[in-house]
Design a protein around this motif. Structure first.
Motif, mmCIF file in Angstrom:
data_model
loop_
_atom_site.group_PDB
_atom_site.id
_atom_site.type_symbol
_atom_site.label_atom_id
_atom_site.label_comp_id
_atom_site.label_asym_id
_atom_site.label_seq_id
_atom_site.Cartn_x
_atom_site.Cartn_y
_atom_site.Cartn_z
ATOM 1 N N VAL A 150 -2.833 -19.082 -2.096
ATOM 2 C CA VAL A 150 -3.067 -18.133 -0.723
ATOM 3 C C VAL A 150 -2.104 -18.184 0.073
ATOM 4 C CG1 VAL A 150 -4.601 -17.647 1.168
ATOM 5 C CG2 VAL A 150 -5.557 -18.269 -1.225
ATOM 6 N N ALA A 151 -1.546 -19.369 0.524
ATOM 7 C CA ALA A 151 -0.149 -19.543 1.316
ATOM 8 C C ALA A 151 0.977 -18.884 0.840
ATOM 9 C CB ALA A 151 0.218 -21.251 1.379
ATOM 10 N N ILE A 152 1.202 -18.826 -0.373
ATOM 11 C CA ILE A 152 2.450 -18.017 -1.056
ATOM 12 C C ILE A 152 1.932 -16.502 -0.809
ATOM 13 C CG2 ILE A 152 3.508 -17.445 -3.115
ATOM 14 C CD1 ILE A 152 2.950 -20.340 -4.319
ATOM 15 N N ALA A 153 0.728 -16.159 -1.145
ATOM 16 C CA ALA A 153 0.575 -14.678 -0.931
ATOM 17 C C ALA A 153 0.813 -14.332 0.503
ATOM 18 C CB ALA A 153 -0.797 -14.306 -1.321
ATOM 19 N N ARG A 154 0.364 -15.078 1.431
ATOM 20 C CA ARG A 154 0.418 -15.093 3.039
ATOM 21 C C ARG A 154 2.023 -14.758 3.212
ATOM 22 N NH1 ARG A 154 -1.978 -19.204 6.983
ATOM 23 N NH2 ARG A 154 -0.150 -20.374 5.933
ATOM 24 N N SER A 155 2.787 -15.686 2.866
ATOM 25 C CA SER A 155 4.218 -15.642 3.196
ATOM 26 C C SER A 155 4.984 -14.564 2.572
ATOM 27 C CB SER A 155 4.969 -16.956 2.546
ATOM 28 O OG SER A 155 4.387 -17.985 3.162
ATOM 29 N N VAL A 156 4.482 -14.000 1.312
ATOM 30 C CA VAL A 156 5.248 -12.753 0.623
ATOM 31 C C VAL A 156 4.904 -11.626 1.235
ATOM 32 C CG1 VAL A 156 5.621 -11.791 -1.658
ATOM 33 C CG2 VAL A 156 5.498 -14.240 -1.398
ATOM 34 N N ALA A 157 3.445 -11.455 1.638
ATOM 35 C CA ALA A 157 3.147 -10.071 2.296
ATOM 36 C C ALA A 157 3.581 -9.980 3.504
ATOM 37 C CB ALA A 157 1.354 -10.516 2.646
ATOM 38 N N MET A 158 4.434 -10.831 4.222
ATOM 39 C CA MET A 158 5.292 -10.550 5.359
ATOM 40 C C MET A 158 6.414 -9.791 5.053
ATOM 41 S SD MET A 158 2.991 -11.433 7.803
ATOM 42 C CE MET A 158 3.951 -11.588 9.314
ATOM 43 N N LYS A 159 6.809 -10.080 3.817
ATOM 44 C CA LYS A 159 8.195 -9.210 3.389
ATOM 45 C C LYS A 159 9.201 -9.758 4.200
ATOM 46 C CE LYS A 159 5.876 -5.061 1.800
ATOM 47 N NZ LYS A 159 5.810 -5.421 0.494
ATOM 48 N N PRO A 160 9.375 -11.118 3.985
ATOM 49 C CA PRO A 160 10.517 -11.682 4.613
ATOM 50 C C PRO A 160 11.882 -11.612 4.123
ATOM 51 C CG PRO A 160 9.414 -13.315 3.381
ATOM 52 C CD PRO A 160 8.801 -12.129 3.409
ATOM 53 N N GLU A 161 13.051 -11.550 4.787
ATOM 54 C CA GLU A 161 14.331 -11.492 3.958
ATOM 55 C C GLU A 161 14.530 -12.737 3.143
ATOM 56 O OE1 GLU A 161 17.507 -9.842 6.209
ATOM 57 O OE2 GLU A 161 16.213 -9.175 7.687
ATOM 58 N N ALA A 189 10.202 -12.967 -9.923
ATOM 59 C CA ALA A 189 10.364 -11.966 -10.714
ATOM 60 C C ALA A 189 10.370 -10.669 -10.111
ATOM 61 C CB ALA A 189 9.461 -11.968 -12.037
ATOM 62 N N ASP A 190 9.564 -10.703 -8.958
ATOM 63 C CA ASP A 190 9.481 -9.304 -8.193
ATOM 64 C C ASP A 190 10.743 -9.202 -7.059
ATOM 65 O OD1 ASP A 190 7.056 -8.936 -9.045
ATOM 66 O OD2 ASP A 190 6.000 -9.562 -7.564
ATOM 67 N N GLY A 191 11.756 -10.196 -7.114
ATOM 68 C CA GLY A 191 12.969 -9.789 -6.341
ATOM 69 C C GLY A 191 12.854 -10.428 -5.104
ATOM 70 N N ASN A 192 12.026 -11.324 -4.839
ATOM 71 C CA ASN A 192 12.010 -11.917 -3.485
ATOM 72 C C ASN A 192 13.409 -13.045 -3.731
ATOM 73 O OD1 ASN A 192 9.524 -11.270 -2.127
ATOM 74 N ND2 ASN A 192 8.976 -11.620 -4.148
ATOM 75 N N THR A 193 14.064 -13.025 -2.301
ATOM 76 C CA THR A 193 15.013 -14.129 -2.097
ATOM 77 C C THR A 193 14.545 -15.401 -1.630
ATOM 78 O OG1 THR A 193 16.468 -12.284 -1.516
ATOM 79 C CG2 THR A 193 17.138 -14.488 -0.895
#
Length: 254
Positions: A150-161, A189-193
């Motif tokens: 859930v913590a990972i989903a919350r962080s990725v949802a913010m679309k950080p650089e 795999a989704d391309g997040n840095t």
């Protein structure tokens, strides 16, 4: 491209970071390895000012932030913190909020998303970490692995650089580590840095695009996983890998 230059941090007389320089390309998965107590977590915490560095600067695609002056300007501090999000060792979920609320509320109050837009983004990210069946659960009813997902989903949802992950599996029982690593692999795999501190060497070898070996507040060696794990240049890197049961080519044992 994210560029970090001259990052320094001390706690009284203890120099924890002694001039860190790193380049992170868009989509890079940069893993930081090294012995405990060598400044890895402090490095992550300094990037978004959870700790205040004494010197250094960071540039996000040309948008430059000088750490010596930024702490005096609340607007610049807020602007920098919007560039990255942190996944902590201990999850840091809101205990009185449901899984869905944990993801939607930062979107609504920080990014000013509408309830409908926040929900749609949250459902997408929770689906990727396989938590859609727990939307109305509270953290106390989740396993450690589920809370971290859930913590990972919350962080990725913010679309950080830049997504910062500070030993995301260290607080988990061994049988729960795999599910969290699988979620991180998915978002990679989704391309997040990403910049991740990890002791999971096999995961680092298989997922990272760049590996930094840190000791004594410095980057001792850096390179691709193939370079670091198969042909380390520095003797200290070799010693660390052997101690962590990483099999090096035969010539390193001669």
């Amino acid at each position: 491209m994210i560029k970090i230059r001259g990052l320094k941090k001390s706690f009284k007389e203890n120099v924890v970071l002694n001039g860190i320089d790193v380049d992170i390309a868009d989509g890079d998965i940069v893993a930081i390895i090294g012995p405990s107590g060598t400044g890895k977590s402090t490095f992550l915490r300094c990037i978004n000012l959870l700790e205040s560095p004494e010197a250094g600067e960071i540039a996000f695609n040309g948008d430059l932030f000088d750490y010596q002056t930024i702490a005096k300007d609340k607007n610049k501090t807020a602007a920098l913190r919007r560039k990255s999000t942190m996944v902590f060792q201990s999850f840091n979920l809101f205990q009185r909020k449901t899984v869905l609320q944990n993801v939607t509320e930062p979107l609504r109050w920080v990014q000013k998303k509408s309830p409908e837009e926040a929900r749609a983004i949250a459902l997408e990210q929770l689906g990727k970490v396989k938590m859609l069946d727990r939307l109305n659960y509270y953290p106390k009813h989740l396993s450690g692995g589920q809370q971290q997902r859930v913590a990972i989903a919350r962080s990725v949802a913010m679309k950080p650089e830049l997504l910062l992950l500070d030993e995301p599996t260290s607080a988990l029982d061994p049988e729960l580590v795999g599910e969290v690593l699988a979620s991180i692999k998915q978002i990679a795999a989704d391309g997040n840095t990403m910049l991740i501190v990890s002791h999971e060497m096999e995961f680092v070898k298989n997922v990272a695009t760049k590996v930094l070996f840190m000791e004594g507040g410095r980057i001792v060696e850096q390179g691709t996983p193939e370079q670091i794990f198969n042909a380390p240049v520095q003797e200290r890197t070799r010693q660390f890998l052997i101690k962590n049961h990483i099999m090096l080519p035969p010539e390193y044992y001669l």
